[in-house]
Scaffold this motif. Structure first.
Motif, PDB file in Angstrom:
ATOM      1  N   ASP A  98       0.884  -1.168   0.000  1.00 42.26           N
ATOM      2  CA  ASP A  98       0.000   0.000   0.000  1.00 42.26           C
ATOM      3  C   ASP A  98       0.919   1.215   0.000  1.00 42.26           C
ATOM      4  N   LEU A  99       0.925   1.943  -1.116  1.00 40.76           N
ATOM      5  CA  LEU A  99       1.897   3.017  -1.323  1.00 40.76           C
ATOM      6  C   LEU A  99       1.202   4.365  -1.454  1.00 40.76           C
ATOM      7  N   ALA A 100       1.696   5.337  -0.698  1.00 44.32           N
ATOM      8  CA  ALA A 100       1.287   6.738  -0.854  1.00 44.32           C
ATOM      9  C   ALA A 100       2.560   7.560  -1.064  1.00 44.32           C
ATOM     10  N   LEU A 101       2.612   8.272  -2.181  1.00 43.43           N
ATOM     11  CA  LEU A 101       3.791   9.078  -2.508  1.00 43.43           C
ATOM     12  C   LEU A 101       3.331  10.443  -2.989  1.00 43.43           C
ATOM     13  N   LYS A 102       3.807  11.504  -2.324  1.00 43.74           N
ATOM     14  CA  LYS A 102       3.444  12.860  -2.715  1.00 43.74           C
ATOM     15  C   LYS A 102       4.502  13.814  -2.192  1.00 43.74           C
ATOM     16  N   GLN A 103       4.870  14.775  -3.050  1.00 41.44           N
ATOM     17  CA  GLN A 103       5.875  15.773  -2.680  1.00 41.44           C
ATOM     18  C   GLN A 103       7.132  15.109  -2.110  1.00 41.44           C
ATOM     19  N   GLN A 104       7.523  13.997  -2.732  1.00 41.22           N
ATOM     20  CA  GLN A 104       8.732  13.258  -2.393  1.00 41.22           C
ATOM     21  C   GLN A 104       8.702  12.662  -0.982  1.00 41.22           C
ATOM     22  N   GLN A 105       7.491  12.547  -0.412  1.00 44.79           N
ATOM     23  CA  GLN A 105       7.322  11.872   0.871  1.00 44.79           C
ATOM     24  C   GLN A 105       6.665  10.515   0.611  1.00 44.79           C
ATOM     25  N   ILE A 106       7.363   9.463   1.039  1.00 47.32           N
ATOM     26  CA  ILE A 106       6.850   8.119   0.791  1.00 47.32           C
ATOM     27  C   ILE A 106       6.357   7.505   2.094  1.00 47.32           C
ATOM     28  N   ASP A 107       5.199   6.866   2.014  1.00 50.19           N
ATOM     29  CA  ASP A 107       4.620   6.141   3.143  1.00 50.19           C
ATOM     30  C   ASP A 107       4.067   4.842   2.570  1.00 50.19           C
ATOM     31  N   MET A 108       4.747   3.741   2.896  1.00 49.09           N
ATOM     32  CA  MET A 108       4.429   2.482   2.230  1.00 49.09           C
ATOM     33  C   MET A 108       4.465   1.335   3.236  1.00 49.09           C
TER      34      MET A 108
END
Length: 778
Positions: free
Chosen positions: A550-560
């Motif tokens: 489950d990947l969330a990537l925005k403004q070079q911030q990754i939360d996976m």
């Protein structure tokens, strides 16, 4: 009376003589004039003039100069109507020329000759036209019919070179002063290609109009190659034309023009720079409307067109860039405002990027369908759908790490760019102009499409196929950088693995942005091994993986979040792992960590959260993943052991007692009473828990290191009758005691069902400050 009769007789005789000698005199005069015009030879075989009938006929005229025929014809006839002269005009009942030959020649210095040299100096021509513009006044002229038959014109110019043969030209009812419907019929051939033109015009009507039809068959483009300019080197083919033409002059002098019909180019051959472009057939069918002599110019086009059997080859790089069986654009509409739309564009049998020595093209396409395109005047292009049916991509990675054909493609594009290079000022102006933005409502790849991956970079070549079940992307808009596009990928990886990924992606964001989830099942780890060996420092010999993320990537911030289910894993370390690999950074051997996590069924369940800032140039995605994986392995393995051994959960890495074995795990020791082999009663539960761990994790083994200390020594001395402080036999007894302790624990574990191959005894040790018992390590 006799005198009057004689006078009348003399006049009659003189008139008869004049009539009889007139053709001879005119013939002699014409020949003299022609010779005075620098013709070396002027011949008129026969000439008849009938003033009563208004007939003038010339047979077999021939003009030669510089030992070349300049003009010849078998017959020229003109028939006047005398009544026209009495009305103040000229009436020509007929003008006919038969069996004529002449040439249109352009010299090396650009001078034209049509029978005689023409003055083509632009300045002289401009001055002459300005002087005569106001003085031209057409007489009242009526021509009933003009006929040309069997007229041969040899055209030799820089722009075109071929024989033009006029089989029949007939022009009727032409008038400079009377409203009449003129008709033109033109039947000819150019380089053997038939040309037929039929026109009806009413030039002097209140609203002058023209209607016509043009038919051409097999017109050779090679005959007009002189019109080409660099970098076009060759232009061959045969053109068929079947067009109707309608035009009318309005009261404001604008001219509505309508052209409708078909244009076909067969066997097209075109050289452009290093490209060789060939097409078996190009066909256009449609209608064009334009408003000429109006400000601004207005036009519209409605058409359908097809291009069959096209190929584009880079001859320098021996690379097939593009080929297809058929391209069809249906219901294309465009106008002068750059607004355009079409109902569909279909390409069948598409190939792209195929080196000469390659067996397959990088891209093969059974059918490509692009539906409902519209382009607006504000440089926006919208497409309803783009579907790829029967896609077969063949991606071959060479030993040098390059995609096969990609270097040749880049070289080809670079050569084209260099050949089309514009001055810096033009490039700067083009760079400042806003470009087109494209939006696409739906993109899809059909079920059964295949992406073949072949990789020769490794000792054993890798080969895998991605077999598409569903691949879709929607709501794509280049002008909206923050817009997320829903996407879905469902596919088979090889014969057994499956991939299911869905979510949304911001395709045009400044930095990559996405929110996606994936579920991947039954991936063969040996297939992945060549790609992840450098990161792990290990290679897989067997094993299978299920992977969820489950990947969330925005403004070079990754939360996976990552969940891995690994089955039947076997691996071995690389001889020289990279310094940044997981093997070099993990505080324990990777196989050990995985064996701790592996259950009795050979499964390893591992959760790996990845969270961080990708904007830091010193921290890349690989390092974040490696760090997260290292922490997950360490935490997962230690947590399991602590839970399984609780309350005996003290665990340390690289314990001091076995510091020479860096990367091992040291457990709490099994303690014994002083000078006793058996462990204390409170240690029995701990020994049983160690057995349970070994049974639950069949891949684990233990090091059993017997130890004795000062308390053991003191207890031995107390039991002896005399005190010997430095007795050599006492040292041996202490080491024997330590060894027996490790044997007793090993014997117990074997009795409980643990395989002896998984239990390793160390050399017994004695140290005053050591423990009395067995040191346990893994």
């Amino acid at each position: 009376m006799v005198r009057h009769k004689n006078k009348l007789l003399a006049i009659a005789v003189a008139f008869v003589l004049f009539i009889s000698l007139l053709p001879v005199g005119v013939k002699w005069y014409l020949v003299k004039v022609l010779r005075d015009s620098d013709f070396e030879q002027s011949v008129i075989e026969d000439m008849d003039i009938n003033l009563f009938a208004g007939d003038i006929e010339i047979d077999n005229l021939q003009l030669r100069n510089q030992q070349q025929d300049k003009l010849e014809f078998a017959y020229l006839g003109i028939k006047f109507a005398w009544n026209g002269f009495f009305g103040g005009g000229i009436v020509i009942e007929s003008l006919e020329i038969r069996d004529a030959n002449f040439a249109v020649i352009e010299s090396d210095d650009g001078q034209f000759e049509i029978i005689v040299p023409l003055n083509t100096n632009p300045e002289d021509a401009s001055a002459t036209s300005e002087e005569q513009a106001d003085s031209i006044a057409l007489p009242q002229l009526d021509v009933e019919v003009v006929k040309l038959s069997n007229v041969h014109i040899d055209v030799r110019t820089r722009f075109a070179s071929a024989p033009l043969i006029i089989k029949q030209l007939e022009l009727t009812r032409v008038s400079t002063w009377e409203d009449r419907v003129a008709e033109l019929t033109f039947d000819a051939s150019w380089a053997g290609a038939p040309i037929f033109l039929e026109v009806k015009a009413q030039p002097l009507a209140t609203k002058p109009e023209l209607n016509g039809k043009l038919v051409i068959k097999d017109f050779p483009l090679a005959s007009i190659n002189g019109l080409l300019v660099a970098p076009v080197g060759k232009f061959n083919g045969a053109v068929d034309v079947d067009l109707s033409i309608q035009a009318q002059r309005e009261s404001d002098d604008s001219i509505p023009l309508k052209v409708a019909g078909n244009i076909t180019v067969n066997r097209l051959e075109l050289d452009y720079q290093q490209l060789q472009i060939n097409s078996e057939k190009f066909h256009w069918q449609g209608e064009m409307n334009a408003l000429l002599l109006a400000e601004p110019l207005r036009f519209s086009i409605a058409s359908t067109q097809t291009i069959d059997q096209l190929s584009v080859v880079d001859a320098d790089n021996k690379l097939l860039l593009l080929a297809w069986d058929t391209l069809a654009i249906k219901q294309l509409q465009a106008d002068e405002t750059i607004r355009a739309q079409w109902d569909s564009l279909t390409i069948e049998g598409l190939l792209a990027v195929k080196p000469a020595d390659a067996k397959q093209a990088l891209w093969q396409q059974k059918n490509l369908l692009l539906s409902k395109l519209s382009a607006s005047g504000d440089k926006k292009i919208h497409v309803d759908s783009l579907n790829l049916d029967g896609l077969a991509m063949h991606l071959l990675m060479t030993e040098q790490g390059e995609l096969d054909g990609l270097a040749l493609l880049q070289s080809s594009l670079d050569n084209l760019s260099n050949g089309d290079a514009k001055p810096a000022t033009e490039q700067a102006g083009a760079a400042n102009e806003p470009g087109y933005s494209v939006s696409l409502a739906n993109f899809s790849v059909s079920k059964g499409s295949v992406i073949q991956l072949r990789d020769k970079r490794f000792q054993q070549s890798s080969a895998n196929d991605l077999i598409i079940d569903t691949l879709s992307l929607s709501q794509i808009d280049q002008s909206s950088v923050e817009q997320y596009s829903p996407m879905k990928i469902k596919a088979g990886w090889g014969e057994f693995a499956t991939i299911d990924i869905g979510g949304e992606v911001a395709l045009f964001a400044e930095y990559p942005a996405m929110k996606i989830k994936g579920d991947i099942h039954s991936i063969s780890l040996p297939d992945l091994s060549p790609y992840i060996e450098p990161a792990l420092g290990y290679q897989f010999s067997t094993g299978q993986l299920d992977y969820q993320f489950d990947l969330a990537l925005k403004q070079q911030q990754i939360d996976m979040t990552n969940k891995l289910d690994i089955r039947r894993l076997e691996m071995e370390g690389l001889k020289n792992p990279a310094k940044e690999s997981l093997a070099a950074t993990l505080p324990m051997p990777l196989p050990m960590a995985l064996n701790i996590l592996k259950d009795s069924d050979g499964h390893i369940d591992l959760s790996v959260p990845v969270k961080g800032d990708l904007s830091d140039p010193s921290v890349g995605l690989n390092s974040l993943v490696n760090k997260a994986l290292s922490q997950a392995l360490q935490k997962g393995s230690v947590s399991y052991l602590q839970f399984a051994l609780q309350p005996y959960g003290a665990i340390a890495f690289a314990a001091g007692y076995i510091a020479e074995q860096a990367g091992t795990i040291a457990f709490e020791p099994v303690l014994a009473e002083p000078n006793a082999v058996a462990w204390s009663g409170s240690q029995q539960q701990y020994a049983d828990k160690l057995v349970s761990v070994l049974k639950a994790r069949e891949g684990l083994s233990l090091n059993l290191c017997g130890s004795s200390n000062l308390q053991d020594k003191e207890a031995m001395l107390a039991m002896q009758s005399s005190v010997v402080s430095a007795d050599a036999s006492l040292q041996d007894k202490l080491l024997l005691l330590a060894s027996e302790r490790s044997k007793a624990l090993q014997r117990y574990m074997i009795d409980q069902g643990v395989d002896a191959k998984r239990l390793y005894r160390c050399k017994a040790v004695y140290q005053d400050g050591a423990i009395a018992g067995v040191l346990i390590s893994m």
